[in-house]
Structure formats: structure tokens, C-alpha cells
Design a protein around this motif. Sequence first.
Motif, PDB file in Angstrom:
ATOM      1  N   ALA A   1      52.498  41.248  33.147  1.00 31.28           N
ATOM      2  CA  ALA A   1      53.549  41.346  31.569  1.00 31.28           C
ATOM      3  C   ALA A   1      53.164  41.037  30.380  1.00 31.28           C
ATOM      4  N   MET A   2      51.964  39.780  30.541  1.00 29.29           N
ATOM      5  CA  MET A   2      51.362  38.461  29.832  1.00 29.29           C
ATOM      6  C   MET A   2      49.935  39.937  28.961  1.00 29.29           C
ATOM      7  N   ALA A   3      49.308  40.175  29.907  1.00 37.40           N
ATOM      8  CA  ALA A   3      47.968  40.527  29.737  1.00 37.40           C
ATOM      9  C   ALA A   3      47.670  41.919  30.506  1.00 37.40           C
ATOM     10  N   ASN A   4      48.121  42.787  30.873  1.00 34.91           N
ATOM     11  CA  ASN A   4      48.587  44.064  31.033  1.00 34.91           C
ATOM     12  C   ASN A   4      47.446  44.230  32.335  1.00 34.91           C
ATOM     13  N   TRP A   5      46.036  44.921  32.284  1.00 31.45           N
ATOM     14  CA  TRP A   5      45.482  45.190  33.370  1.00 31.45           C
ATOM     15  C   TRP A   5      44.188  43.545  33.366  1.00 31.45           C
TER      16      TRP A   5
ATOM     17  N   ALA B   1      45.375  40.851  33.624  1.00 28.78           N
ATOM     18  CA  ALA B   1      45.608  39.755  34.620  1.00 28.78           C
ATOM     19  C   ALA B   1      45.015  40.570  35.889  1.00 28.78           C
ATOM     20  N   PRO B   2      45.100  41.439  36.941  1.00 20.74           N
ATOM     21  CA  PRO B   2      44.993  42.149  37.662  1.00 20.74           C
ATOM     22  C   PRO B   2      43.218  41.737  37.857  1.00 20.74           C
ATOM     23  N   ALA B   3      42.818  42.382  36.856  1.00 19.91           N
ATOM     24  CA  ALA B   3      41.159  42.187  36.751  1.00 19.91           C
ATOM     25  C   ALA B   3      40.559  40.939  37.034  1.00 19.91           C
ATOM     26  N   LEU B   4      41.229  40.266  36.180  1.00 18.60           N
ATOM     27  CA  LEU B   4      40.916  38.435  36.178  1.00 18.60           C
ATOM     28  C   LEU B   4      41.009  37.768  37.665  1.00 18.60           C
ATOM     29  N   LEU B   5      42.118  38.491  38.264  1.00 23.62           N
ATOM     30  CA  LEU B   5      41.855  38.178  39.605  1.00 23.62           C
ATOM     31  C   LEU B   5      41.591  38.313  40.688  1.00 23.62           C
ATOM     32  N   VAL B   6      40.778  39.500  40.167  1.00 28.52           N
ATOM     33  CA  VAL B   6      39.883  40.280  41.402  1.00 28.52           C
ATOM     34  C   VAL B   6      39.020  39.399  41.360  1.00 28.52           C
ATOM     35  N   ILE B   7      38.064  39.014  40.674  1.00 27.07           N
ATOM     36  CA  ILE B   7      37.324  38.004  39.961  1.00 27.07           C
ATOM     37  C   ILE B   7      37.046  36.834  40.350  1.00 27.07           C
ATOM     38  N   LEU B   8      38.165  36.126  40.612  1.00 27.40           N
ATOM     39  CA  LEU B   8      38.335  34.702  40.550  1.00 27.40           C
ATOM     40  C   LEU B   8      38.739  35.021  42.555  1.00 27.40           C
ATOM     41  N   ARG B   9      39.202  35.935  43.203  1.00 21.89           N
ATOM     42  CA  ARG B   9      39.318  35.982  44.193  1.00 21.89           C
ATOM     43  C   ARG B   9      37.569  36.921  44.838  1.00 21.89           C
ATOM     44  N   LEU B  10      37.024  36.718  44.414  1.00 21.12           N
ATOM     45  CA  LEU B  10      35.821  37.395  44.506  1.00 21.12           C
ATOM     46  C   LEU B  10      34.619  36.395  44.725  1.00 21.12           C
ATOM     47  N   ALA B  11      35.146  35.166  43.555  1.00 25.86           N
ATOM     48  CA  ALA B  11      34.224  34.049  43.732  1.00 25.86           C
ATOM     49  C   ALA B  11      34.380  32.876  44.538  1.00 25.86           C
ATOM     50  N   GLN B  12      36.024  33.394  44.990  1.00 29.26           N
ATOM     51  CA  GLN B  12      36.332  32.106  46.804  1.00 29.26           C
ATOM     52  C   GLN B  12      35.834  32.750  48.122  1.00 29.26           C
ATOM     53  N   GLY B  13      35.474  34.746  47.398  1.00 28.25           N
ATOM     54  CA  GLY B  13      34.665  34.858  49.156  1.00 28.25           C
ATOM     55  C   GLY B  13      33.353  34.599  49.211  1.00 28.25           C
ATOM     56  N   PHE B  14      33.072  34.418  47.602  1.00 26.62           N
ATOM     57  CA  PHE B  14      30.747  33.557  47.695  1.00 26.62           C
ATOM     58  C   PHE B  14      31.343  32.241  47.891  1.00 26.62           C
TER      59      PHE B  14
END
Length: 449
Positions: free
Chosen positions: A115-119, A121-134
Motif C-alpha cells: 500500500a505504501m510502495a506498490n510493487w 515492496a515485494p521486490a525489496l522483500l525478495v531481495i532481502l529474502r535472497l540475502a537471508q538465503g545466501f
Amino acid sequence: MSFLAASSADAAPANPRSRVLLASLIGTTIEFYDFYVYATAAVLVFPHLFFPAGNETTALLASFAVFGAAMVARPLGAIFFGHLGDRRGRKVTLVGALLTMGIATFLIGLLPTYAMANWLAPALLVILRLAQGFALGGEWSGAALVATENAPKGKRAIFGTFPQLGAPVGFIIANGLFLIIAAMMPSDDPSRPSLAFLDWGWRIPFLFSIVMVAVGLWVRLSLVESSAFEKTVKTGQVKRLPLAAVFRSHWKELILGTFYMLATYVLFYLMTTFSLSYGRAATDAGVPGLGYSYNTFVLMMIVGVVFFGIFTLVSGPWADRWGRRRTLIWVTIAIALFGLVWVPMLAGGSFGVMAWLILGFSLMGMTFGPMGALLPELFPANVRYTGSGISYNVSSILGAAVAPFIAVALWSYGAGSPFWVGIYLTAMSVLTLIALLLGKETKDVDIEA
């Protein structure tokens, strides 16, 4: 405890054994804390806040897809941190993995919503989730090596259970924190978190991870390198490219280790991520579930996780006495049979559901515990970090990345029945059983070779 007492015949360890156990436990506790925090948010929060409004099942699947994205990054992290761990040492590598993981988790707690940043938001979530996995790709194998390479003779499986114990401990801390926050922000609708929880309450567990990382760093910075790695350096056996060496000379062990972990990963993710979705879904929903409130079902899960911790520790003495392979063959057969009895157990009311959780988590402890010793023992010291890390994390793609997604799809296909989800677990257990029957016992290998 007697197994922690040093034998008079043993040389004084470079690292005090209490510090070894704490260092191996604290890192994986943080690893699994981060996993459970994300997994819980993937069920409770992210479908509502990070994806467009629409079909609830589609939003949940999208949330699980992001959850699974980290599993794809884990083998890359295993290669990167494995290279550092086999060339530069276990200590510096573990510190780097822990920092990367902690920072990524903390930043998730600061993300804007859809609601704050449109797409974005999920794009940043994916990036940080990938960093977690790495980062997670390098965490587990390093913690397992700290435990097993510093273990006294004949006690490697017992010491190897301590990094594994991070899974139940991390679950209890993460879900206990979520439970407290949810209780302080009650919802009128048991199938949906409160507005306050969705607004800011869910961020607290992610932000709290920075405290746990600080504790982990303090413990790990006090370690010195294991004698196994020091011997590799002194004898000039450090490989310039550990990845090439492990694929060239130990590809069979890579394949076997990957399939050893398959049933473990599938069971783990079904009993945690999927069960939370299934347990909370309303009985009259489009894809019906068990209809429990979040607080009630998480409390039931925590009871099951206590058994997870108990049987993780119990599995160590079993694996040291009877061997890793023999222990895991029988446990894997039990997991396969467990998948066949999901429907009658879950149809047994609260008693049946509780028995299902206790049995599933107990089997999880029995299969997960010996892996802390088994996977490192498959590889020589100069490629051990890389080899064990790749096996563990490639299995995360085959078992963990797709398990929640497949489970939800099978749950929908079965119109709310868990039958096909249980069959999926049984099928994956058969693959693990085949690998164990093809493999060899490792409990007597020289860990410094």
C-alpha cells in the motif's frame, strides 16, 4: 553431563567444549529464529501486506514463492562461504554469514508495504529474502563443523546435535515472541491478525533479531580455529578451488548427502510452515482446514517442538552407538509410514491433531539430529565446509523451497484433505531411504583427515 567431560587421554581442546557447544548452538538458533519469523509472517502477514488484494490462496502461494526464493540462494551462499571456510578458516566465515543474515532480517522489519510502495515492496522483500538465503547457505555447515571438528572421540554425533538443537530453540523463541505480540494485539477475527499487528506489531520480531546477532558475534569471536583446519593448512592441503575439488573427487558424496536430507527438509517444512496454514484455515473456507485460532494452534505446535528438541538430543547417543546410517534408515521408514496416517490422525479431533504434531516433531528430531555429524563426515577437511554446505543447501531446493508450495497445491487439489500432502512426504522419504541404503557408515572416519 558425562559426555561433556574430557577423557584424560584426550589432548586439551583448543576451544573449551562449553564454548564450542554454545557457538554452534547460538548461530543455528539465530538461523532458525530468522526462518520461523519469516515463515510465520509468510502465513500471517505478507499475503495481506505485500501482495495485491484478491484470491487469498493465490496471495498465500505468492508469499510462499518468495519464502522459497531464499532456498535458491542458499546453494550460492554455500559455495561462497564454503570457499572462504575451506581456504580462510571456519571462524571468519561464520562471523560473515551471521552478520549478513542478521542485517537482512533486521531490514525486513523496516520494509514499506504494498500500500505504501506498490510493487517495490515485494521486490525489496525478495531481495532481502535472497540475502537471508545466501547467508544461511554458509551458516549451517560452519556451525556443524565447529561442533564436530572440536568433538571428543566417539562423541561427534552428540556434539553434532547442538547446532541441530537451534531449530526447536529458534522456533520457541520466534513463535513465543509472535504469540506474545498477538496476545497484546487481539483480533476479533481468529483467521486474520488485528489491524495493529498488521500495521506495526509484525515488525518487532524482525527488529529483535539484531540483539540475537550481537550475542552470536560475541560468542563466535572468542573461538579459535579447529585442529582439523589447522592441520590442513600446515600440511599444505588447502585447495585453491574447493568447489572444483569437491565436484571432481566427491561428487557421489554430494549426491548422497543431498538425498540424505530430502525427507528431513520436507518433514520440517510441512510440520512448521504448512501446518500453520492448515491449522488456522477455517473449516468452512474454500479450501477448508482445522479451524484453530492462531494462538491456540501455535501453543499446540510449541508442545510438539518440545518433543523435537528432546529427540534431537536423544538421536545423538543413538547415532554414536548404532551408527548414523542405521539410525536414519529406521527413522526414515517411520517418516514414510507417518505420511500414510495423516488423514486418520487429523480426523481425531484435538487429541488426534496434538498426537500428529508430537509424532511429526519427534520424528523430525530423530532425523535432523544425526545430520550434524553425518554430512561433515562425508567429506575430507580441505573441502568439508563446501561439500557439506552444498549437500545441505541443494537439498533445501529439492525439499524445502517447493514443499510449502506443493503442500498448498495438494491441499487445494484434495479439497481440504491432507491425504495427498501425506503421500508427498512418504514419496520423498522413499527417495531418502534409497540414498541411505546406497551409502556407507561414517561414524568411524577420521575427522582430521
